[in-house]
Scaffold this motif. Structure first.
Motif, mmCIF file in Angstrom:
data_model
loop_
_atom_site.group_PDB
_atom_site.id
_atom_site.type_symbol
_atom_site.label_atom_id
_atom_site.label_comp_id
_atom_site.label_asym_id
_atom_site.label_seq_id
_atom_site.Cartn_x
_atom_site.Cartn_y
_atom_site.Cartn_z
ATOM 1 N N VAL A 1 0.838 -1.202 0.000
ATOM 2 C CA VAL A 1 0.000 0.000 0.000
ATOM 3 C C VAL A 1 0.870 1.248 0.000
ATOM 4 C CG1 VAL A 1 -1.664 1.334 1.348
ATOM 5 C CG2 VAL A 1 -1.968 -1.134 1.074
ATOM 6 N N LYS A 2 1.910 1.269 0.814
ATOM 7 C CA LYS A 2 2.815 2.411 0.852
ATOM 8 C C LYS A 2 3.476 2.635 -0.498
ATOM 9 C CE LYS A 2 5.780 2.594 4.179
ATOM 10 N NZ LYS A 2 6.763 2.154 5.209
ATOM 11 N N ALA A 3 3.908 1.548 -1.140
ATOM 12 C CA ALA A 3 4.561 1.671 -2.446
ATOM 13 C C ALA A 3 3.597 2.247 -3.484
ATOM 14 C CB ALA A 3 5.081 0.305 -2.893
ATOM 15 N N VAL A 4 2.373 1.773 -3.477
ATOM 16 C CA VAL A 4 1.375 2.269 -4.441
ATOM 17 C C VAL A 4 1.078 3.746 -4.192
ATOM 18 C CG1 VAL A 4 -1.022 2.076 -5.191
ATOM 19 C CG2 VAL A 4 0.337 0.008 -4.832
ATOM 20 N N LEU A 5 0.938 4.131 -2.937
ATOM 21 C CA LEU A 5 0.599 5.513 -2.614
ATOM 22 C C LEU A 5 1.728 6.473 -2.966
ATOM 23 C CD1 LEU A 5 -1.228 5.050 0.818
ATOM 24 C CD2 LEU A 5 -2.237 5.548 -1.413
ATOM 25 N N ILE A 6 2.966 6.106 -2.667
ATOM 26 C CA ILE A 6 4.064 7.027 -2.976
ATOM 27 C C ILE A 6 4.281 7.127 -4.473
ATOM 28 C CG2 ILE A 6 5.936 5.327 -2.816
ATOM 29 C CD1 ILE A 6 7.635 7.511 -1.518
ATOM 30 N N VAL A 7 4.033 6.043 -5.216
ATOM 31 C CA VAL A 7 4.149 6.089 -6.676
ATOM 32 C C VAL A 7 3.102 7.031 -7.253
ATOM 33 C CG1 VAL A 7 3.767 4.733 -8.777
ATOM 34 C CG2 VAL A 7 5.252 3.852 -6.982
ATOM 35 N N ARG A 8 1.903 7.020 -6.702
ATOM 36 C CA ARG A 8 0.842 7.895 -7.186
ATOM 37 C C ARG A 8 1.132 9.353 -6.906
ATOM 38 N NH1 ARG A 8 -5.017 5.874 -5.465
ATOM 39 N NH2 ARG A 8 -5.476 7.738 -6.706
ATOM 40 N N GLU A 9 1.893 9.632 -5.852
ATOM 41 C CA GLU A 9 2.148 11.015 -5.470
ATOM 42 C C GLU A 9 3.403 11.600 -6.107
ATOM 43 O OE1 GLU A 9 2.078 11.561 -1.286
ATOM 44 O OE2 GLU A 9 0.051 10.742 -1.029
ATOM 45 N N GLN A 10 4.286 10.756 -6.611
ATOM 46 C CA GLN A 10 5.517 11.238 -7.227
ATOM 47 C C GLN A 10 5.345 11.319 -8.742
ATOM 48 O OE1 GLN A 10 8.027 12.452 -5.490
ATOM 49 N NE2 GLN A 10 6.993 11.883 -3.585
ATOM 50 N N GLN A 11 5.865 12.364 -9.319
ATOM 51 C CA GLN A 11 5.707 12.593 -10.749
ATOM 52 C C GLN A 11 6.874 12.061 -11.572
ATOM 53 O OE1 GLN A 11 2.820 13.797 -11.873
ATOM 54 N NE2 GLN A 11 2.163 13.881 -9.725
ATOM 55 N N SER A 12 7.969 11.718 -10.948
ATOM 56 C CA SER A 12 9.137 11.228 -11.678
ATOM 57 C C SER A 12 9.802 10.113 -10.880
ATOM 58 C CB SER A 12 10.145 12.361 -11.908
ATOM 59 O OG SER A 12 10.634 12.868 -10.674
ATOM 60 N N ARG A 13 10.580 9.280 -11.589
ATOM 61 C CA ARG A 13 11.336 8.186 -10.976
ATOM 62 C C ARG A 13 10.449 7.368 -10.031
ATOM 63 N NH1 ARG A 13 15.335 10.808 -7.647
ATOM 64 N NH2 ARG A 13 16.508 8.859 -7.601
ATOM 65 N N ARG A 14 9.294 7.001 -10.545
ATOM 66 C CA ARG A 14 8.318 6.332 -9.693
ATOM 67 C C ARG A 14 8.797 4.958 -9.227
ATOM 68 N NH1 ARG A 14 2.463 7.866 -12.460
ATOM 69 N NH2 ARG A 14 2.539 10.100 -11.938
ATOM 70 N N MET A 15 9.555 4.290 -10.072
ATOM 71 C CA MET A 15 10.043 2.974 -9.670
ATOM 72 C C MET A 15 11.002 3.086 -8.492
ATOM 73 S SD MET A 15 12.106 0.063 -11.784
ATOM 74 C CE MET A 15 13.644 0.854 -11.397
ATOM 75 N N THR B 1 12.126 2.493 -2.540
ATOM 76 C CA THR B 1 12.518 2.941 -1.205
ATOM 77 C C THR B 1 11.786 2.153 -0.114
ATOM 78 O OG1 THR B 1 10.835 4.698 -1.227
ATOM 79 C CG2 THR B 1 13.062 5.265 -2.000
ATOM 80 N N VAL B 2 10.586 1.678 -0.429
ATOM 81 C CA VAL B 2 9.843 0.871 0.546
ATOM 82 C C VAL B 2 10.569 -0.457 0.778
ATOM 83 C CG1 VAL B 2 7.639 -0.254 1.042
ATOM 84 C CG2 VAL B 2 7.676 1.954 -0.138
ATOM 85 N N VAL B 3 11.052 -1.056 -0.307
ATOM 86 C CA VAL B 3 11.786 -2.315 -0.198
ATOM 87 C C VAL B 3 13.113 -2.095 0.523
ATOM 88 C CG1 VAL B 3 12.798 -4.238 -1.486
ATOM 89 C CG2 VAL B 3 10.703 -3.140 -2.316
ATOM 90 N N ILE B 4 13.796 -1.011 0.179
ATOM 91 C CA ILE B 4 15.071 -0.704 0.826
ATOM 92 C C ILE B 4 14.866 -0.472 2.317
ATOM 93 C CG2 ILE B 4 16.973 0.960 0.919
ATOM 94 C CD1 ILE B 4 16.497 1.435 -2.085
ATOM 95 N N ASP B 5 13.796 0.219 2.649
ATOM 96 C CA ASP B 5 13.477 0.456 4.058
ATOM 97 C C ASP B 5 13.274 -0.857 4.802
ATOM 98 O OD1 ASP B 5 12.451 2.238 6.314
ATOM 99 O OD2 ASP B 5 10.694 0.982 5.944
ATOM 100 N N ARG B 6 12.603 -1.807 4.165
ATOM 101 C CA ARG B 6 12.375 -3.115 4.791
ATOM 102 C C ARG B 6 13.695 -3.873 4.952
ATOM 103 N NH1 ARG B 6 8.760 -4.883 8.007
ATOM 104 N NH2 ARG B 6 7.219 -3.773 6.735
ATOM 105 N N ILE B 7 14.586 -3.778 3.963
ATOM 106 C CA ILE B 7 15.875 -4.463 4.045
ATOM 107 C C ILE B 7 16.725 -3.889 5.174
ATOM 108 C CG2 ILE B 7 18.045 -4.862 2.806
ATOM 109 C CD1 ILE B 7 16.413 -4.989 0.226
ATOM 110 N N VAL B 8 16.738 -2.555 5.285
ATOM 111 C CA VAL B 8 17.503 -1.914 6.365
ATOM 112 C C VAL B 8 16.975 -2.363 7.726
ATOM 113 C CG1 VAL B 8 18.003 0.301 7.458
ATOM 114 C CG2 VAL B 8 18.180 0.076 4.974
#
Length: 208
Positions: free
Chosen positions: A74-88, A93-100
């Motif tokens: 859900v977080k990944a989908v929401l941040i992608v919808r709010e960002q206009q560039s470099r959406r991937m 960053t959600v995955v990286i956050d989980r790895i950290v």
């Protein structure tokens, strides 16, 4: 529900309950701050308020979806919808956050098994100890390799950039990695935040 209504609330030590609530809440907020730092480091127009808003929404979905994966999705989908560039990269960053967070958890576990307890005599404890130590070692080595300048400039990785379909996303990931390499202290800071967060949860569970 029957167990909840039958519980004798007169046995609750409310001071410890309040301390546990505050400690766990603070630990949870630190995970949102950690994600904010990782997104901010990539140069996205992203405020701490946004991280808290999306973080709380994702946290709610942790209880509705398949474990914590539901909230991350859900977080990944929401941040992608709010960002206009470099959406991937924004979603990554959600995955990286989980790895950290996972790396910090393994480190906490590796340190915790050093404390002698009665569980040390259990054969299963030895297996768990090996998992924590091996996982921590592999994670730290992987982090060191990822932060090394030679990785994004390696020939085999840059060849993938020219592949059809996947070439462009890989190129964006390489650029994102280069940005993190110029901000290594920020990456280390997120690991420190994760360690504090995990310790806070442990203290909160103990107080509860």
């Amino acid at each position: 529900w029957s167990d909840f209504t039958a519980y004798d609330w007169r046995d609750v030590r409310w001071r410890y309950f309040a301390a546990a609530l505050l400690t766990c809440s603070g630990a949870m907020l630190l995970t949102f701050v950690r994600w904010f730092v990782l997104v901010w480091a990539q140069g996205f127009p992203f405020r701490l308020h946004d991280a808290l808003r999306l973080g709380f929404i994702g946290y709610v979905f942790n209880f509705l979806g398949p474990g914590s994966v539901g909230g991350d999705l859900v977080k990944a989908v929401l941040i992608v919808r709010e960002q206009q560039s470099r959406r991937m990269i924004a979603a990554a960053t959600v995955v990286i956050d989980r790895i950290v967070g996972l790396l910090a958890l393994l480190i906490i576990g590796a340190l915790a098994v050093l404390v002698p307890t009665r569980l040390s005599l259990d054969p299963a404890f030895a297996a768990g100890k090996a998992v924590f130590w091996i996982g921590s070692a592999v994670g730290l080595v992987a982090l060191a390799v990822t932060m090394h300048p030679a990785l994004p400039r390696s020939r085999w990785l840059n060849r993938l950039v020219h592949w059809p379909v996947v070439g462009r996303p890989i190129g964006e990931l390489i650029n994102a990695l280069l940005i993190y390499q110029t901000r290594r202290r920020i990456v280390l800071f997120t690991i420190v935040l994760s360690l504090i967060s995990h310790l806070g949860l442990l203290v909160g569970f103990y107080l509860g």
